[in-house]
Scaffold this motif. Structure first.
Motif, PDB file in Angstrom:
ATOM      1  N   GLU A   1       0.837  -1.189   0.000  1.00 42.19           N
ATOM      2  CA  GLU A   1       0.000   0.000   0.000  1.00 42.19           C
ATOM      3  C   GLU A   1       0.879   1.250   0.000  1.00 42.19           C
ATOM      4  O   GLU A   1       2.050   1.190   0.342  1.00 42.19           O
ATOM      5  CB  GLU A   1      -0.919   0.001   1.219  1.00 42.19           C
ATOM      6  CG  GLU A   1      -0.186  -0.041   2.543  1.00 42.19           C
ATOM      7  CD  GLU A   1      -1.135  -0.227   3.701  1.00 42.19           C
ATOM      8  OE1 GLU A   1      -2.305   0.133   3.565  1.00 42.19           O
ATOM      9  OE2 GLU A   1      -0.696  -0.739   4.741  1.00 42.19           O
ATOM     10  N   LYS A   2       0.296   2.383  -0.374  1.00 41.71           N
ATOM     11  CA  LYS A   2       1.043   3.628  -0.479  1.00 41.71           C
ATOM     12  C   LYS A   2       1.299   4.206   0.908  1.00 41.71           C
ATOM     13  O   LYS A   2       0.414   4.220   1.754  1.00 41.71           O
ATOM     14  CB  LYS A   2       0.269   4.612  -1.350  1.00 41.71           C
ATOM     15  CG  LYS A   2       0.062   4.128  -2.780  1.00 41.71           C
ATOM     16  CD  LYS A   2      -0.739   5.110  -3.594  1.00 41.71           C
ATOM     17  CE  LYS A   2      -2.206   5.125  -3.165  1.00 41.71           C
ATOM     18  NZ  LYS A   2      -3.025   5.992  -4.049  1.00 41.71           N
ATOM     19  N   LYS A   3       2.517   4.692   1.123  1.00 38.58           N
ATOM     20  CA  LYS A   3       2.883   5.231   2.430  1.00 38.58           C
ATOM     21  C   LYS A   3       3.633   6.543   2.251  1.00 38.58           C
ATOM     22  O   LYS A   3       4.329   6.760   1.258  1.00 38.58           O
ATOM     23  CB  LYS A   3       3.756   4.233   3.202  1.00 38.58           C
ATOM     24  CG  LYS A   3       3.059   2.904   3.506  1.00 38.58           C
ATOM     25  CD  LYS A   3       3.970   1.956   4.257  1.00 38.58           C
ATOM     26  CE  LYS A   3       3.216   0.689   4.644  1.00 38.58           C
ATOM     27  NZ  LYS A   3       2.881  -0.126   3.459  1.00 38.58           N
TER      28      LYS A   3
ATOM     29  N   ARG B   1       5.476   3.513  -2.914  1.00 40.20           N
ATOM     30  CA  ARG B   1       4.314   2.929  -3.579  1.00 40.20           C
ATOM     31  C   ARG B   1       4.736   1.610  -4.221  1.00 40.20           C
ATOM     32  O   ARG B   1       5.770   1.542  -4.884  1.00 40.20           O
ATOM     33  CB  ARG B   1       3.777   3.883  -4.638  1.00 40.20           C
ATOM     34  CG  ARG B   1       2.523   3.395  -5.354  1.00 40.20           C
ATOM     35  CD  ARG B   1       1.971   4.478  -6.254  1.00 40.20           C
ATOM     36  NE  ARG B   1       0.701   4.093  -6.858  1.00 40.20           N
ATOM     37  CZ  ARG B   1      -0.108   4.927  -7.462  1.00 40.20           C
ATOM     38  NH1 ARG B   1       0.199   6.207  -7.558  1.00 40.20           N
ATOM     39  NH2 ARG B   1      -1.246   4.505  -8.000  1.00 40.20           N
TER      40      ARG B   1
ATOM     41  N   LYS C   1       0.903  16.824   1.925  1.00 33.46           N
ATOM     42  CA  LYS C   1       0.033  15.661   2.140  1.00 33.46           C
ATOM     43  C   LYS C   1      -0.298  15.013   0.795  1.00 33.46           C
ATOM     44  O   LYS C   1      -0.443  15.702  -0.224  1.00 33.46           O
ATOM     45  CB  LYS C   1      -1.263  16.093   2.837  1.00 33.46           C
ATOM     46  CG  LYS C   1      -1.060  16.751   4.194  1.00 33.46           C
ATOM     47  CD  LYS C   1      -0.456  15.806   5.222  1.00 33.46           C
ATOM     48  CE  LYS C   1      -0.341  16.475   6.583  1.00 33.46           C
ATOM     49  NZ  LYS C   1       0.285  15.583   7.598  1.00 33.46           N
TER      50      LYS C   1
ATOM     51  N   TYR D   1      -2.540   8.049   0.848  1.00 41.94           N
ATOM     52  CA  TYR D   1      -1.301   7.494   1.390  1.00 41.94           C
ATOM     53  C   TYR D   1      -1.421   7.356   2.907  1.00 41.94           C
ATOM     54  O   TYR D   1      -1.875   8.279   3.587  1.00 41.94           O
ATOM     55  CB  TYR D   1      -0.105   8.375   1.058  1.00 41.94           C
ATOM     56  CG  TYR D   1       0.359   8.265  -0.371  1.00 41.94           C
ATOM     57  CD1 TYR D   1       1.568   7.657  -0.688  1.00 41.94           C
ATOM     58  CD2 TYR D   1      -0.423   8.761  -1.415  1.00 41.94           C
ATOM     59  CE1 TYR D   1       2.003   7.547  -2.004  1.00 41.94           C
ATOM     60  CE2 TYR D   1      -0.009   8.654  -2.728  1.00 41.94           C
ATOM     61  CZ  TYR D   1       1.198   8.047  -3.016  1.00 41.94           C
ATOM     62  OH  TYR D   1       1.604   7.943  -4.322  1.00 41.94           O
ATOM     63  N   GLU D   2      -0.995   6.239   3.430  1.00 37.95           N
ATOM     64  CA  GLU D   2      -0.932   6.060   4.874  1.00 37.95           C
ATOM     65  C   GLU D   2       0.245   6.872   5.408  1.00 37.95           C
ATOM     66  O   GLU D   2       1.379   6.703   4.952  1.00 37.95           O
ATOM     67  CB  GLU D   2      -0.746   4.588   5.226  1.00 37.95           C
ATOM     68  CG  GLU D   2      -0.590   4.331   6.721  1.00 37.95           C
ATOM     69  CD  GLU D   2      -0.224   2.898   7.048  1.00 37.95           C
ATOM     70  OE1 GLU D   2      -0.129   2.577   8.244  1.00 37.95           O
ATOM     71  OE2 GLU D   2      -0.015   2.111   6.104  1.00 37.95           O
ATOM     72  N   GLU D   3      -0.007   7.741   6.362  1.00 35.70           N
ATOM     73  CA  GLU D   3       1.076   8.552   6.914  1.00 35.70           C
ATOM     74  C   GLU D   3       1.793   7.790   8.026  1.00 35.70           C
ATOM     75  O   GLU D   3       1.166   7.286   8.967  1.00 35.70           O
ATOM     76  CB  GLU D   3       0.549   9.874   7.461  1.00 35.70           C
ATOM     77  CG  GLU D   3       1.667  10.773   7.990  1.00 35.70           C
ATOM     78  CD  GLU D   3       1.177  12.156   8.380  1.00 35.70           C
ATOM     79  OE1 GLU D   3       1.902  12.822   9.163  1.00 35.70           O
ATOM     80  OE2 GLU D   3       0.104  12.571   7.916  1.00 35.70           O
ATOM     81  N   ILE D   4       3.113   7.702   7.922  1.00 39.40           N
ATOM     82  CA  ILE D   4       3.956   7.083   8.938  1.00 39.40           C
ATOM     83  C   ILE D   4       4.723   8.217   9.610  1.00 39.40           C
ATOM     84  O   ILE D   4       5.634   8.800   9.020  1.00 39.40           O
ATOM     85  CB  ILE D   4       4.948   6.062   8.329  1.00 39.40           C
ATOM     86  CG1 ILE D   4       4.225   5.085   7.394  1.00 39.40           C
ATOM     87  CG2 ILE D   4       5.712   5.343   9.427  1.00 39.40           C
ATOM     88  CD1 ILE D   4       3.209   4.214   8.072  1.00 39.40           C
ATOM     89  N   ASP D   5       4.337   8.526  10.829  1.00 38.26           N
ATOM     90  CA  ASP D   5       4.949   9.642  11.544  1.00 38.26           C
ATOM     91  C   ASP D   5       6.270   9.194  12.171  1.00 38.26           C
ATOM     92  O   ASP D   5       6.291   8.397  13.104  1.00 38.26           O
ATOM     93  CB  ASP D   5       4.000  10.150  12.628  1.00 38.26           C
ATOM     94  CG  ASP D   5       4.511  11.403  13.339  1.00 38.26           C
ATOM     95  OD1 ASP D   5       5.638  11.848  13.025  1.00 38.26           O
ATOM     96  OD2 ASP D   5       3.797  11.935  14.217  1.00 38.26           O
TER      97      ASP D   5
ATOM     98  N   TRP E   1      12.180  -1.424   7.380  1.00 38.93           N
ATOM     99  CA  TRP E   1      11.194  -1.646   6.321  1.00 38.93           C
ATOM    100  C   TRP E   1      11.898  -2.269   5.116  1.00 38.93           C
ATOM    101  O   TRP E   1      12.982  -1.818   4.720  1.00 38.93           O
ATOM    102  CB  TRP E   1      10.551  -0.329   5.894  1.00 38.93           C
ATOM    103  CG  TRP E   1       9.799   0.389   6.982  1.00 38.93           C
ATOM    104  CD1 TRP E   1      10.337   1.045   8.055  1.00 38.93           C
ATOM    105  CD2 TRP E   1       8.386   0.524   7.088  1.00 38.93           C
ATOM    106  NE1 TRP E   1       9.334   1.586   8.834  1.00 38.93           N
ATOM    107  CE2 TRP E   1       8.129   1.276   8.266  1.00 38.93           C
ATOM    108  CE3 TRP E   1       7.310   0.097   6.315  1.00 38.93           C
ATOM    109  CZ2 TRP E   1       6.844   1.605   8.668  1.00 38.93           C
ATOM    110  CZ3 TRP E   1       6.025   0.425   6.716  1.00 38.93           C
ATOM    111  CH2 TRP E   1       5.796   1.163   7.873  1.00 38.93           C
TER     112      TRP E   1
ATOM    113  N   GLU F   1       7.378  -2.631   3.424  1.00 29.71           N
ATOM    114  CA  GLU F   1       6.654  -3.320   4.493  1.00 29.71           C
ATOM    115  C   GLU F   1       7.477  -3.313   5.774  1.00 29.71           C
ATOM    116  O   GLU F   1       8.693  -3.529   5.756  1.00 29.71           O
ATOM    117  CB  GLU F   1       6.337  -4.760   4.086  1.00 29.71           C
ATOM    118  CG  GLU F   1       5.281  -4.863   3.005  1.00 29.71           C
ATOM    119  CD  GLU F   1       3.959  -4.227   3.413  1.00 29.71           C
ATOM    120  OE1 GLU F   1       3.490  -4.483   4.541  1.00 29.71           O
ATOM    121  OE2 GLU F   1       3.401  -3.461   2.598  1.00 29.71           O
TER     122      GLU F   1
END
Length: 455
Positions: free
Chosen positions: A4-6, A27, A40, A44-48, A429, A433
């Motif tokens: 998934e997009k991050k 992606r 933003k 996309y899932e935001e990874i803080d 990662w 992933e």
């Protein structure tokens, strides 16, 4: 869902030429772009990762996984890959000394099958360079091997020494397809004679390992390998170089146009031979640990670019194996610890000596990927590369505990056990992933993929 997009936000990215505060978009397992902070991206899932440093996932060019082998009780692809992930290593380049060794199609396929079923990080393979396989290098190249490892020192009956005539033949064969020849550079007879002589001196100080296998035995082999590479036109890789005399010679050889890559190991930059008094055989390795003066001077060649890569030489033994003979000079050489490699280099290199983060990333990722033929797929955080990322807290202070390592060999005798470190891998990662998260493995066995040399 996989791939998934991050969007990684709030961190600083270690790029090949700079450290940049930016966001990183991935992606389908690939780095898609580098964006201004605060941008933003819908969907996309935001990874803080605010306040963290994003390193390109480490490419370790020198690993002994012991698997497949009856010796895989020391390390196997399940535990070994998890241990690697905990240290920010996303690609293992495994040496060919499995049983059977990677010297032909059968050995290659067996190792690939075992690793594909077990590894949680990606992996590539060295092929063998022994008298019996010097004419099989093109076949191994076609299978995807990245380089070919020979021992100028005595090795073992299952993986014999590459003597000079066969080394020349192997270099000529590799030169025909641009293959990379790697050598363990120690004069075999000098090192063996000195080790046997020292073993006969009962009670000899373990620090004399440095005299049993002296600096000039290493230098002579380096000089011989460079000469043979020069006359055959081969690409050369000097494994785990320890000596400043070798570094000075190789710096000159490079300036003279010799295609030679220089590797050293973190332990040669962190520890000197006095660690052998503290840890005994558990810290024994070949080539030996050297003097503190040598260690400090070796750093000059890290900074000036003479040393190209850092390889862990990770290859643990069971504790009882390291003391089975009752004589330091007869014990096995080698140990594990690549889960502390990046943290150790951050502590000693970045925090203590001012090593730039981008130079450390080149040593641990960019250069190994390039030299081993894994770039541009591996080795950086630039768009188009695999989304292999180590999330690092640069200021975290902690103490390494070898008994809690994810390695199959967990031990308080680990050379890094008790080390006070500054800088810690929090997440790893692989291809977008999350496989390691604050001490926990997230990936399933077999997530890792074989990475062939890029043609």
């Amino acid at each position: 869902m996989l791939f998934e997009k991050k969007l990684f936000t709030g961190a600083k990215l270690v790029l090949p030429d700079r450290v940049l505060e930016a966001s990183l978009a991935t992606r389908a397992g690939v780095i898609e772009g580098i964006l201004q902070p605060g941008v933003k991206l819908p969907g996309y899932e935001e990874i803080d990762v605010t306040g963290k440093i994003l390193f390109p996932g480490l490419v370790d060019p020198h690993v002994h996984m012991w698997d497949p082998s009856p010796l895989n009780y020391r390390e196997d692809w399940v535990c070994g890959s998890q241990c690697a992930a905990s240290g920010g290593i996303t690609t293992i380049v495994d040496m060919p000394l499995s049983v059977p060794p990677v010297v032909d199609h059968e050995g290659f396929v067996l190792k690939r099958n075992v690793a594909e079923q077990a590894s949680c990080v990606d992996f590539a393979f060295w092929g063998g360079l022994t008298p019996g396989c010097v004419d099989s290098l093109a076949e191994l190249d076609a299978l995807g091997c990245v380089a070919y490892k020979g021992f100028m020192s005595f090795a073992n009956p299952d993986y014999p020494q590459i003597t000079d005539g066969y080394l020349v033949r192997g270099m000529r064969n590799a030169a025909a397809f641009g293959g990379l020849i790697g050598v363990h550079a120690e004069n075999a007879e000098i090192a063996d004679f000195g080790s046997r002589e020292m073993a006969a001196r009962l009670g000899a100080d373990p620090t004399l390992h440095d005299e049993a296998r002296p600096w000039w035995a290493e230098l002579e082999a380096i000089q011989r390998a460079v000469l043979l590479a020069r006359v055959t036109g081969a690409r050369l890789y000097i494994c785990h170089m320890t000596i400043t005399q070798g570094a000075a010679f190789l710096k000159k050889a490079k300036s003279d146009g010799v295609d030679v890559t220089v590797e050293t190991c973190p332990h040669y930059l962190l520890f000197d031979k006095t660690i052998l008094r503290e840890k005994g055989p558990y810290a024994k390795c070949n080539p030996p640990m050297r003097s503190r003066e040598n260690v400090d001077a070796l750093w000059e060649y890290v900074f000036d670019g003479t040393i190209d890569t850092l390889g862990s030489d990770h290859g643990p033994y069971a504790d009882e194996e390291k003391v089975k003979h009752g004589n330091f000079f007869k014990e096995y050489s080698g140990f594990g610890g690549y889960d502390a490699m990046l943290a150790g280099m951050l502590t000693e290199g970045v925090h203590k000596r001012g090593l730039p983060l981008e130079r450390l990333a080149a040593l641990t990722s960019g250069n190994p990927a390039r030299v081993m033929g894994l770039a541009p797929r591996k080795g950086s955080l630039l768009p188009g590369t695999d989304a292999d990322i180590a999330v690092v807290d640069l200021d975290a202070e902690w103490v390494f505990d070898g008994t809690k390592s994810l390695s199959k060999t967990k031990s308080s005798h680990n050379i890094y056990h008790g080390s006070h470190l500054k800088g810690k891998v929090e997440q790893t990662w692989v291809r977008g992933e999350l496989i390691y998260d604050h001490g926990t493995i997230k990936a399933a066995r077999g997530y890792g993929r074989f990475v062939a040399k890029q043609k």
